[in-house]
Motif scaffolding. Structure first.
Motif, PDB file in Angstrom:
ATOM      1  N   ARG A   1       0.832  -1.209   0.000  1.00 59.34           N
ATOM      2  CA  ARG A   1       0.000   0.000   0.000  1.00 59.34           C
ATOM      3  C   ARG A   1       0.859   1.249   0.000  1.00 59.34           C
ATOM      4  N   ARG A   2       1.954   1.216   0.731  1.00 61.68           N
ATOM      5  CA  ARG A   2       2.864   2.355   0.760  1.00 61.68           C
ATOM      6  C   ARG A   2       3.520   2.548  -0.604  1.00 61.68           C
ATOM      7  N   ALA A   3       3.861   1.446  -1.286  1.00 59.07           N
ATOM      8  CA  ALA A   3       4.439   1.537  -2.621  1.00 59.07           C
ATOM      9  C   ALA A   3       3.426   2.087  -3.618  1.00 59.07           C
ATOM     10  N   GLN A   4       2.177   1.681  -3.473  1.00 58.23           N
ATOM     11  CA  GLN A   4       1.130   2.188  -4.369  1.00 58.23           C
ATOM     12  C   GLN A   4       0.921   3.680  -4.147  1.00 58.23           C
ATOM     13  N   LEU A   5       0.924   4.101  -2.916  1.00 54.28           N
ATOM     14  CA  LEU A   5       0.745   5.513  -2.610  1.00 54.28           C
ATOM     15  C   LEU A   5       1.918   6.336  -3.134  1.00 54.28           C
ATOM     16  N   SER A   6       3.134   5.819  -2.996  1.00 56.17           N
ATOM     17  CA  SER A   6       4.297   6.562  -3.495  1.00 56.17           C
ATOM     18  C   SER A   6       4.301   6.588  -5.020  1.00 56.17           C
ATOM     19  N   GLY A   7       3.689   5.595  -5.661  1.00 54.48           N
ATOM     20  CA  GLY A   7       3.572   5.613  -7.114  1.00 54.48           C
ATOM     21  C   GLY A   7       2.644   6.713  -7.593  1.00 54.48           C
ATOM     22  N   LYS A   8       1.647   7.029  -6.776  1.00 56.41           N
ATOM     23  CA  LYS A   8       0.715   8.101  -7.139  1.00 56.41           C
ATOM     24  C   LYS A   8       1.337   9.477  -6.963  1.00 56.41           C
ATOM     25  N   THR A   9       2.347   9.574  -6.114  1.00 51.61           N
ATOM     26  CA  THR A   9       2.961  10.868  -5.863  1.00 51.61           C
ATOM     27  C   THR A   9       4.265  11.066  -6.635  1.00 51.61           C
ATOM     28  N   ARG A  10       4.520  10.224  -7.608  1.00 50.60           N
ATOM     29  CA  ARG A  10       5.690  10.315  -8.484  1.00 50.60           C
ATOM     30  C   ARG A  10       7.018  10.277  -7.727  1.00 50.60           C
ATOM     31  N   VAL A  11       7.123   9.371  -6.794  1.00 53.12           N
ATOM     32  CA  VAL A  11       8.379   9.187  -6.067  1.00 53.12           C
ATOM     33  C   VAL A  11       9.094   7.994  -6.681  1.00 53.12           C
ATOM     34  N   ASN A  12      10.357   8.158  -7.022  1.00 54.13           N
ATOM     35  CA  ASN A  12      11.128   7.059  -7.598  1.00 54.13           C
ATOM     36  C   ASN A  12      11.615   6.153  -6.487  1.00 54.13           C
ATOM     37  N   ARG A  13      11.186   4.907  -6.535  1.00 52.04           N
ATOM     38  CA  ARG A  13      11.640   3.927  -5.549  1.00 52.04           C
ATOM     39  C   ARG A  13      12.643   3.018  -6.228  1.00 52.04           C
ATOM     40  N   HIS A  14      13.876   3.089  -5.793  1.00 50.78           N
ATOM     41  CA  HIS A  14      14.934   2.297  -6.404  1.00 50.78           C
ATOM     42  C   HIS A  14      15.106   0.946  -5.727  1.00 50.78           C
ATOM     43  N   ASN A  15      14.713   0.835  -4.500  1.00 54.55           N
ATOM     44  CA  ASN A  15      14.957  -0.402  -3.755  1.00 54.55           C
ATOM     45  C   ASN A  15      13.636  -1.014  -3.301  1.00 54.55           C
ATOM     46  N   ASN A  16      12.927  -1.615  -4.229  1.00 53.03           N
ATOM     47  CA  ASN A  16      11.675  -2.274  -3.894  1.00 53.03           C
ATOM     48  C   ASN A  16      11.967  -3.617  -3.245  1.00 53.03           C
ATOM     49  N   VAL A  17      11.359  -3.854  -2.128  1.00 52.66           N
ATOM     50  CA  VAL A  17      11.474  -5.120  -1.419  1.00 52.66           C
ATOM     51  C   VAL A  17      10.089  -5.732  -1.419  1.00 52.66           C
ATOM     52  N   SER A  18       9.987  -6.951  -1.887  1.00 53.72           N
ATOM     53  CA  SER A  18       8.672  -7.587  -1.900  1.00 53.72           C
ATOM     54  C   SER A  18       8.722  -8.834  -1.028  1.00 53.72           C
ATOM     55  N   LEU A  19       7.786  -8.905  -0.129  1.00 53.48           N
ATOM     56  CA  LEU A  19       7.642 -10.053   0.760  1.00 53.48           C
ATOM     57  C   LEU A  19       6.223 -10.573   0.645  1.00 53.48           C
ATOM     58  N   SER A  20       6.080 -11.863   0.827  1.00 57.66           N
ATOM     59  CA  SER A  20       4.739 -12.438   0.790  1.00 57.66           C
ATOM     60  C   SER A  20       3.981 -12.023   2.046  1.00 57.66           C
ATOM     61  N   PRO A  21       2.657 -12.039   1.978  1.00 54.45           N
ATOM     62  CA  PRO A  21       1.878 -11.666   3.167  1.00 54.45           C
ATOM     63  C   PRO A  21       2.171 -12.557   4.377  1.00 54.45           C
ATOM     64  N   ALA A  22       2.445 -13.827   4.132  1.00 51.09           N
ATOM     65  CA  ALA A  22       2.749 -14.724   5.250  1.00 51.09           C
ATOM     66  C   ALA A  22       4.064 -14.349   5.930  1.00 51.09           C
ATOM     67  N   SER A  23       5.066 -14.002   5.130  1.00 54.13           N
ATOM     68  CA  SER A  23       6.343 -13.610   5.733  1.00 54.13           C
ATOM     69  C   SER A  23       6.233 -12.257   6.431  1.00 54.13           C
ATOM     70  N   ARG A  24       5.383 -11.369   5.918  1.00 54.20           N
ATOM     71  CA  ARG A  24       5.157 -10.088   6.605  1.00 54.20           C
ATOM     72  C   ARG A  24       4.484 -10.311   7.960  1.00 54.20           C
ATOM     73  N   LYS A  25       3.560 -11.273   8.025  1.00 45.07           N
ATOM     74  CA  LYS A  25       2.921 -11.583   9.298  1.00 45.07           C
ATOM     75  C   LYS A  25       3.917 -12.180  10.280  1.00 45.07           C
ATOM     76  N   LEU A  26       4.784 -13.062   9.787  1.00 46.44           N
ATOM     77  CA  LEU A  26       5.797 -13.647  10.664  1.00 46.44           C
ATOM     78  C   LEU A  26       6.767 -12.587  11.179  1.00 46.44           C
ATOM     79  N   LEU A  27       7.139 -11.652  10.325  1.00 47.86           N
ATOM     80  CA  LEU A  27       8.006 -10.567  10.781  1.00 47.86           C
ATOM     81  C   LEU A  27       7.314  -9.708  11.830  1.00 47.86           C
ATOM     82  N   ALA A  28       6.042  -9.445  11.622  1.00 48.10           N
ATOM     83  CA  ALA A  28       5.298  -8.651  12.599  1.00 48.10           C
ATOM     84  C   ALA A  28       5.185  -9.401  13.931  1.00 48.10           C
TER      85      ALA A  28
END
Length: 95
Positions: free
Chosen positions: A27-54
């Motif tokens: 969601r944060r990446a989508q929002l930054s895409g709407k505001t024309r911010v260049n993201r050079h270091n995209n990190v993608s994690l699966s929802p399950a791994s995000r839950k485990l990290l949390a």
């Protein structure tokens, strides 16, 4: 001072985990895409791994409770709250 020194590694650990979760937030990446911010270091994690990290943010409470470092638990909870709040308030270009 002893409580702070024993809690500081856990606070650094949680800051790194929260930073990783903020960088991989779709969601944060989508929002930054709407505001024309260049993201050079995209990190993608699966929802399950995000839950485990949390959930791994709760792990430092166990050794702090075993050490009877209740002041450290309060410091960790406060630092976790403040770090999470700071990550959500910073723009996506900074994080």
């Amino acid at each position: 001072m002893n409580h702070l020194l024993s809690t500081l590694p856990f606070i650094i650990y949680s800051a790194l985990i929260i930073l990783l979760l903020a960088k991989s937030d779709p969601r944060r990446a989508q929002l930054s895409g709407k505001t024309r911010v260049n993201r050079h270091n995209n990190v993608s994690l699966s929802p399950a791994s995000r839950k485990l990290l949390a959930l791994s943010l709760l792990l430092p409470v166990i050794p702090l409770a075993i050490m009877s470092n209740y002041a450290g638990i309060l410091m960790y909870a406060g630092a976790l709250t403040v770090i999470g709040w700071l990550m959500t308030e910073l723009p996506a270009s900074v994080v």
